[in-house]
Design a protein around this motif. Structure first.
Motif, PDB file in Angstrom:
ATOM      1  N   ALA A  36       0.687  -1.289   0.085  1.00 29.97           N
ATOM      2  CA  ALA A  36      -0.022   0.096   0.130  1.00 29.97           C
ATOM      3  C   ALA A  36       1.001   1.432   0.058  1.00 29.97           C
ATOM      4  O   ALA A  36       0.379   2.403  -0.246  1.00 29.97           O
ATOM      5  CB  ALA A  36      -1.043  -0.052   1.488  1.00 29.97           C
ATOM      6  N   PRO A  38       3.663   3.858  -1.546  1.00 25.58           N
ATOM      7  CA  PRO A  38       4.091   4.170  -2.776  1.00 25.58           C
ATOM      8  C   PRO A  38       5.301   3.770  -3.226  1.00 25.58           C
ATOM      9  O   PRO A  38       5.822   3.120  -4.204  1.00 25.58           O
ATOM     10  CB  PRO A  38       3.854   5.673  -3.233  1.00 25.58           C
ATOM     11  N   LEU A  41       5.714  -0.211  -3.353  1.00 25.74           N
ATOM     12  CA  LEU A  41       4.975  -0.659  -4.493  1.00 25.74           C
ATOM     13  C   LEU A  41       6.024  -0.269  -5.736  1.00 25.74           C
ATOM     14  O   LEU A  41       6.268  -1.355  -6.594  1.00 25.74           O
ATOM     15  CB  LEU A  41       3.817   0.141  -4.822  1.00 25.74           C
ATOM     16  N   LEU A 106      -2.605 -12.620  -7.014  1.00 27.19           N
ATOM     17  CA  LEU A 106      -2.618 -11.516  -6.276  1.00 27.19           C
ATOM     18  C   LEU A 106      -1.688 -10.494  -6.683  1.00 27.19           C
ATOM     19  O   LEU A 106      -1.796  -9.209  -7.129  1.00 27.19           O
ATOM     20  CB  LEU A 106      -2.688 -11.858  -4.814  1.00 27.19           C
ATOM     21  N   SER A 109      -2.403  -9.017 -10.353  1.00 24.69           N
ATOM     22  CA  SER A 109      -3.170  -8.033 -10.217  1.00 24.69           C
ATOM     23  C   SER A 109      -2.892  -6.910  -9.763  1.00 24.69           C
ATOM     24  O   SER A 109      -3.398  -5.648 -10.299  1.00 24.69           O
ATOM     25  CB  SER A 109      -4.401  -8.694  -9.503  1.00 24.69           C
ATOM     26  N   VAL A 110      -1.893  -6.608  -8.545  1.00 23.92           N
ATOM     27  CA  VAL A 110      -1.508  -5.707  -8.014  1.00 23.92           C
ATOM     28  C   VAL A 110      -0.594  -4.929  -9.073  1.00 23.92           C
ATOM     29  O   VAL A 110      -0.755  -3.574  -9.144  1.00 23.92           O
ATOM     30  CB  VAL A 110      -0.913  -5.930  -6.638  1.00 23.92           C
ATOM     31  N   ASP A 112      -0.432  -4.995 -12.159  1.00 28.28           N
ATOM     32  CA  ASP A 112      -1.213  -4.530 -13.287  1.00 28.28           C
ATOM     33  C   ASP A 112      -2.048  -3.389 -13.099  1.00 28.28           C
ATOM     34  O   ASP A 112      -1.907  -2.291 -13.583  1.00 28.28           O
ATOM     35  CB  ASP A 112      -2.122  -5.752 -13.751  1.00 28.28           C
ATOM     36  N   ALA A 113      -2.484  -3.234 -11.708  1.00 31.35           N
ATOM     37  CA  ALA A 113      -3.344  -2.197 -11.341  1.00 31.35           C
ATOM     38  C   ALA A 113      -2.007  -0.983 -11.057  1.00 31.35           C
ATOM     39  O   ALA A 113      -2.485   0.212 -11.573  1.00 31.35           O
ATOM     40  CB  ALA A 113      -3.842  -2.301  -9.818  1.00 31.35           C
ATOM     41  N   ARG A 116      -1.542   0.211 -14.513  1.00 30.89           N
ATOM     42  CA  ARG A 116      -2.561   1.028 -15.235  1.00 30.89           C
ATOM     43  C   ARG A 116      -2.566   2.666 -14.724  1.00 30.89           C
ATOM     44  O   ARG A 116      -2.891   3.343 -15.234  1.00 30.89           O
ATOM     45  CB  ARG A 116      -3.844   0.421 -15.039  1.00 30.89           C
ATOM     46  N   GLN A 117      -2.289   2.607 -13.212  1.00 32.49           N
ATOM     47  CA  GLN A 117      -2.673   3.872 -12.623  1.00 32.49           C
ATOM     48  C   GLN A 117      -1.235   4.712 -13.132  1.00 32.49           C
ATOM     49  O   GLN A 117      -1.628   5.899 -13.389  1.00 32.49           O
ATOM     50  CB  GLN A 117      -2.505   3.495 -11.271  1.00 32.49           C
ATOM     51  N   ARG A 120      -2.418   6.223 -16.503  1.00 37.14           N
ATOM     52  CA  ARG A 120      -3.517   7.123 -16.421  1.00 37.14           C
ATOM     53  C   ARG A 120      -3.158   8.380 -16.859  1.00 37.14           C
ATOM     54  O   ARG A 120      -2.317   9.025 -16.865  1.00 37.14           O
ATOM     55  CB  ARG A 120      -4.355   7.212 -15.095  1.00 37.14           C
ATOM     56  N   THR A 124      -0.215  11.977 -12.448  1.00 36.49           N
ATOM     57  CA  THR A 124       0.339  11.744 -11.141  1.00 36.49           C
ATOM     58  C   THR A 124       0.577  10.489 -11.286  1.00 36.49           C
ATOM     59  O   THR A 124       0.165   9.640 -12.101  1.00 36.49           O
ATOM     60  CB  THR A 124      -0.916  11.782 -10.066  1.00 36.49           C
ATOM     61  N   ARG A 125       1.568  10.024 -10.347  1.00 33.43           N
ATOM     62  CA  ARG A 125       2.130   8.482 -10.405  1.00 33.43           C
ATOM     63  C   ARG A 125       1.760   8.160  -8.968  1.00 33.43           C
ATOM     64  O   ARG A 125       2.047   8.462  -7.914  1.00 33.43           O
ATOM     65  CB  ARG A 125       3.348   8.338 -10.581  1.00 33.43           C
TER      66      ARG A 125
END
Lengths: 125, 125
Positions: A36, A38, A41, A106, A109-110, A112-113, A116-117, A120, A124-125
């Motif tokens: 969670a 930044p 991640l 899991l 998918s994180v 990939d999420a 994607r973010q 966008r 912002t990142r």
């Protein structure tokens, strides 16, 4: 018959052992908490992209050395990253097999999420 | 030409509006942080199992009322749950469509992970 300390869940190279949770000690809450942040991640994304172990210094975070060390420790203690010494360098590798066995899909998918973010159009990142 | 407050991302029933992030304001870090708490993960699992909106009081958490309210607020502010009033009852529903559009597969992989962990033979949840 000398008592021996066996690093059951550690990774020992060169005598220094770092504690790691065994596979069945890894908890979903800890994994999500670790992911969670930044900075953490970002580390996980870089390790996933590299598909190999990286040194801490290879992953350049815009934070102090002590904060960076903290983030790597959270990733290790949550079971996401395995850390070990190669000579004097602390190496980091994703525990993909353990995570996939426990929580199939899991991590991907994180990742990939996060990807994607990052792409966008909001700047912002 | 009276200025009007338009709750663009809120859900208004009975005059009370609760703030919600719009879809494009939902961030992966916030979603993961919200899901990293055992109580909040429990709420999300119950909402997913119910496949409908539930009142806060329907989801009985072993915490104080104020702590429970806090957890629901974190879920709402992260974009995971939509809260609205139906009469005097505060209802909660998963924002499945928004999450799936932003982060395909993420919610289901977390729910699956939580389910697997709950059914591990280690006696803990």
């Amino acid at each position: 018959m000398t008592p021996t300390s066996i690093p059951t869940a550690g990774a020992a190279v060169g005598g220094r052992v770092l504690d790691h949770p065994a596979r069945d000690e890894i908890r979903i809450e800890g994994v999500l908490h670790a992911l969670a942040d930044p900075m953490r991640l970002r580390v996980v994304r870089e390790l996933a992209a590299a598909e190999s172990e990286l040194t801490c210094s290879h992953i350049d975070l815009p934070v102090s050395k002590s904060t960076s060390t903290h983030h790597f420790r959270v990733l290790r203690e949550s079971g996401i990253v395995r850390q070990f010494y190669r000579g004097t360098a602390k190496m980091n590798g994703l525990r993909r097999d353990d995570l996939e066995a426990l929580f199939p899909g899991l991590l991907d998918s994180v990742l990939d999420a996060a990807n994607r973010q990052a792409h966008r159009g909001d700047g912002t990142r």
